[in-house]
Design a protein around this motif. Structure first.
Motif, PDB file in Angstrom:
ATOM      1  N   GLN A 100       0.839  -1.186   0.000  1.00 33.78           N
ATOM      2  CA  GLN A 100       0.000   0.000   0.000  1.00 33.78           C
ATOM      3  C   GLN A 100       0.881   1.244   0.000  1.00 33.78           C
ATOM      4  OE1 GLN A 100      -3.992  -0.103   0.411  1.00 33.78           O
ATOM      5  NE2 GLN A 100      -2.929  -1.490  -0.964  1.00 33.78           N
ATOM      6  N   ALA A 101       0.251   2.401  -0.088  1.00 29.99           N
ATOM      7  CA  ALA A 101       0.995   3.656  -0.093  1.00 29.99           C
ATOM      8  C   ALA A 101       1.676   3.884   1.251  1.00 29.99           C
ATOM      9  CB  ALA A 101       0.049   4.814  -0.410  1.00 29.99           C
ATOM     10  N   ASP A 102       2.608   4.842   1.271  1.00 34.24           N
ATOM     11  CA  ASP A 102       3.308   5.231   2.496  1.00 34.24           C
ATOM     12  C   ASP A 102       4.091   4.080   3.115  1.00 34.24           C
ATOM     13  OD1 ASP A 102       2.262   7.839   2.341  1.00 34.24           O
ATOM     14  OD2 ASP A 102       0.423   7.203   3.339  1.00 34.24           O
ATOM     15  N   ASP A 103       4.603   3.179   2.258  1.00 35.05           N
ATOM     16  CA  ASP A 103       5.434   2.072   2.730  1.00 35.05           C
ATOM     17  C   ASP A 103       4.717   1.189   3.742  1.00 35.05           C
ATOM     18  OD1 ASP A 103       7.577   2.635   1.110  1.00 35.05           O
ATOM     19  OD2 ASP A 103       8.570   3.913   2.581  1.00 35.05           O
ATOM     20  N   LEU A 104       3.446   0.934   3.490  1.00 32.15           N
ATOM     21  CA  LEU A 104       2.669   0.055   4.354  1.00 32.15           C
ATOM     22  C   LEU A 104       2.379  -1.256   3.634  1.00 32.15           C
ATOM     23  CD1 LEU A 104       0.053   2.569   5.817  1.00 32.15           C
ATOM     24  CD2 LEU A 104       2.209   1.816   6.834  1.00 32.15           C
ATOM     25  N   VAL A 105       2.029  -2.273   4.404  1.00 32.95           N
ATOM     26  CA  VAL A 105       1.649  -3.562   3.849  1.00 32.95           C
ATOM     27  C   VAL A 105       0.428  -4.064   4.611  1.00 32.95           C
ATOM     28  CG1 VAL A 105       3.220  -4.819   5.373  1.00 32.95           C
ATOM     29  CG2 VAL A 105       2.453  -5.890   3.272  1.00 32.95           C
ATOM     30  N   VAL A 106      -0.524  -4.643   3.870  1.00 35.32           N
ATOM     31  CA  VAL A 106      -1.717  -5.241   4.467  1.00 35.32           C
ATOM     32  C   VAL A 106      -1.549  -6.755   4.422  1.00 35.32           C
ATOM     33  CG1 VAL A 106      -4.218  -5.556   4.288  1.00 35.32           C
ATOM     34  CG2 VAL A 106      -3.198  -3.339   3.766  1.00 35.32           C
ATOM     35  N   VAL A 107      -1.791  -7.406   5.549  1.00 35.22           N
ATOM     36  CA  VAL A 107      -1.669  -8.860   5.641  1.00 35.22           C
ATOM     37  C   VAL A 107      -3.010  -9.426   6.086  1.00 35.22           C
ATOM     38  CG1 VAL A 107      -0.383 -10.782   6.641  1.00 35.22           C
ATOM     39  CG2 VAL A 107       0.729  -8.557   6.339  1.00 35.22           C
ATOM     40  N   VAL A 108      -3.486 -10.453   5.372  1.00 36.65           N
ATOM     41  CA  VAL A 108      -4.786 -11.050   5.672  1.00 36.65           C
ATOM     42  C   VAL A 108      -4.650 -12.565   5.697  1.00 36.65           C
ATOM     43  CG1 VAL A 108      -7.182 -11.312   4.923  1.00 36.65           C
ATOM     44  CG2 VAL A 108      -6.014  -9.137   4.571  1.00 36.65           C
ATOM     45  N   CYS A 109      -5.385 -13.201   6.608  1.00 40.67           N
ATOM     46  CA  CYS A 109      -5.430 -14.663   6.659  1.00 40.67           C
ATOM     47  C   CYS A 109      -6.846 -15.085   7.029  1.00 40.67           C
ATOM     48  CB  CYS A 109      -4.434 -15.202   7.681  1.00 40.67           C
ATOM     49  SG  CYS A 109      -4.371 -17.014   7.759  1.00 40.67           S
ATOM     50  N   GLY A 110      -7.395 -16.049   6.287  1.00 38.43           N
ATOM     51  CA  GLY A 110      -8.723 -16.565   6.584  1.00 38.43           C
ATOM     52  C   GLY A 110      -9.830 -15.848   5.840  1.00 38.43           C
ATOM     53  N   ARG A 111     -11.051 -16.399   5.962  1.00 41.36           N
ATOM     54  CA  ARG A 111     -12.230 -15.812   5.337  1.00 41.36           C
ATOM     55  C   ARG A 111     -13.378 -15.730   6.334  1.00 41.36           C
ATOM     56  NH1 ARG A 111     -11.770 -15.124  -0.035  1.00 41.36           N
ATOM     57  NH2 ARG A 111     -10.380 -16.479  -1.248  1.00 41.36           N
ATOM     58  N   PHE A 192     -10.925  -8.959  -0.390  1.00 45.51           N
ATOM     59  CA  PHE A 192     -10.156  -9.822   0.509  1.00 45.51           C
ATOM     60  C   PHE A 192      -9.234  -8.999   1.404  1.00 45.51           C
ATOM     61  CE2 PHE A 192      -6.252 -12.493   1.098  1.00 45.51           C
ATOM     62  CZ  PHE A 192      -6.798 -13.383   2.005  1.00 45.51           C
ATOM     63  N   PHE A 193      -8.533  -8.033   0.794  1.00 41.54           N
ATOM     64  CA  PHE A 193      -7.593  -7.217   1.559  1.00 41.54           C
ATOM     65  C   PHE A 193      -8.265  -6.049   2.271  1.00 41.54           C
ATOM     66  CE2 PHE A 193      -4.565  -9.196  -1.448  1.00 41.54           C
ATOM     67  CZ  PHE A 193      -3.645  -9.683  -0.536  1.00 41.54           C
ATOM     68  N   GLY A 194      -9.489  -5.714   1.864  1.00 39.67           N
ATOM     69  CA  GLY A 194     -10.182  -4.594   2.489  1.00 39.67           C
ATOM     70  C   GLY A 194      -9.578  -3.257   2.117  1.00 39.67           C
ATOM     71  N   VAL A 195      -9.194  -3.105   0.836  1.00 33.42           N
ATOM     72  CA  VAL A 195      -8.568  -1.866   0.372  1.00 33.42           C
ATOM     73  C   VAL A 195      -9.304  -1.349  -0.857  1.00 33.42           C
ATOM     74  CG1 VAL A 195      -6.307  -2.524   1.260  1.00 33.42           C
ATOM     75  CG2 VAL A 195      -6.917  -3.121  -1.091  1.00 33.42           C
ATOM     76  N   GLN A 196      -9.095  -0.074  -1.154  1.00 31.15           N
ATOM     77  CA  GLN A 196      -9.711   0.544  -2.320  1.00 31.15           C
ATOM     78  C   GLN A 196      -8.857   0.381  -3.572  1.00 31.15           C
ATOM     79  OE1 GLN A 196     -12.809   1.951  -2.382  1.00 31.15           O
ATOM     80  NE2 GLN A 196     -12.951   1.169  -0.284  1.00 31.15           N
ATOM     81  N   ARG A 197      -7.531   0.328  -3.366  1.00 31.20           N
ATOM     82  CA  ARG A 197      -6.611   0.197  -4.496  1.00 31.20           C
ATOM     83  C   ARG A 197      -5.567  -0.860  -4.182  1.00 31.20           C
ATOM     84  NH1 ARG A 197      -4.092   5.782  -6.273  1.00 31.20           N
ATOM     85  NH2 ARG A 197      -3.277   4.396  -7.882  1.00 31.20           N
TER      86      ARG A 197
END
Length: 200
Positions: A100-111, A192-197
């Motif tokens: 993601q922007a600003d040097d961030l990362v989104v991590v997701v596991c499961g549904r 899945f990631f809960g992001v807009q972009r």
């Protein structure tokens, strides 16, 4: 790993590997050498971000293939993907990483109700992730395995080297390079990631 001093609100990232010994999970570095390592020993990975457990020991699987799969996520991003997803080797548990922007990362596991999500500083996350993976592959070799994991381990070593030089991973606009044969559609990936972009 400790949080970025510039953004302490992001918290810490901790990752450990466990091996099933006599039906109990023990830290892999404490596991005794078995008489025979089949490559499909049960084990678990625990990933804690900002105090929240994202990958839990309850989600156990064949530990060596699981770590090869997790390393594949890093390899995909290193090759230019803005995100990468996969499923556990023998369980329908999805896991993914998205830049993601600003040097961030989104991590997701499961549904569904079992879905867990966290945001971390890019450098803090990948440093902890790669170090844990390298340690795990070294332990597999000690225990008699690791013969098919050399490339996966090397991808994590290269990630760390480039990370320390400030060269990896760069934010890209390249479409997803999925670890699974059928990559998720971008719309599904956003949900899945809960992001807009997914590309910045």
């Amino acid at each position: 790993m400790r949080p970025d001093r510039r953004r302490p609100w992001l918290g810490t990232v901790e990752m450990r590997t466990y091996l099933s010994v006599d039906r109990e999970f023990v830290p892999i570095e404490e596991a005794p050498v078995p008489k025979h390592w089949s490559g499909y020993e049960g084990g678990a990975v625990q990933l804690v971000i900002n105090g929240r457990s994202i990958i839990r020991p309850e989600s156990w699987d064949d530990i060596e293939p699981l770590w090869m799969l997790l390393a594949g996520l890093v390899t995909a991003i290193g090759k230019g993907a803005s995100y990468a997803t996969a499923s556990f080797p023998d369980q329908p548990i999805p896991v993914g990483i998205a830049l993601q922007a600003d040097d961030l990362v989104v991590v997701v596991c499961g549904r569904g109700q079992h879905r867990r999500r966290a945001v971390a500083d890019k450098r803090t996350f990948f440093e902890a992730f790669c170090r844990a993976g390298i340690d795990a592959f070294d332990q597999f070799e000690r225990l008699g395995g690791g013969q098919h994991a050399a490339l996966a381990r090397q991808s994590l070593v290269e990630c760390l080297d480039d990370l320390y030089q400030g060269e990896w991973p760069n934010l890209r606009t390249t479409p997803c390079i999925g670890v699974e044969k059928a990559a998720a559609a971008e719309r599904e990936a956003k949900a899945f990631f809960g992001v807009q972009r997914l590309s910045w």
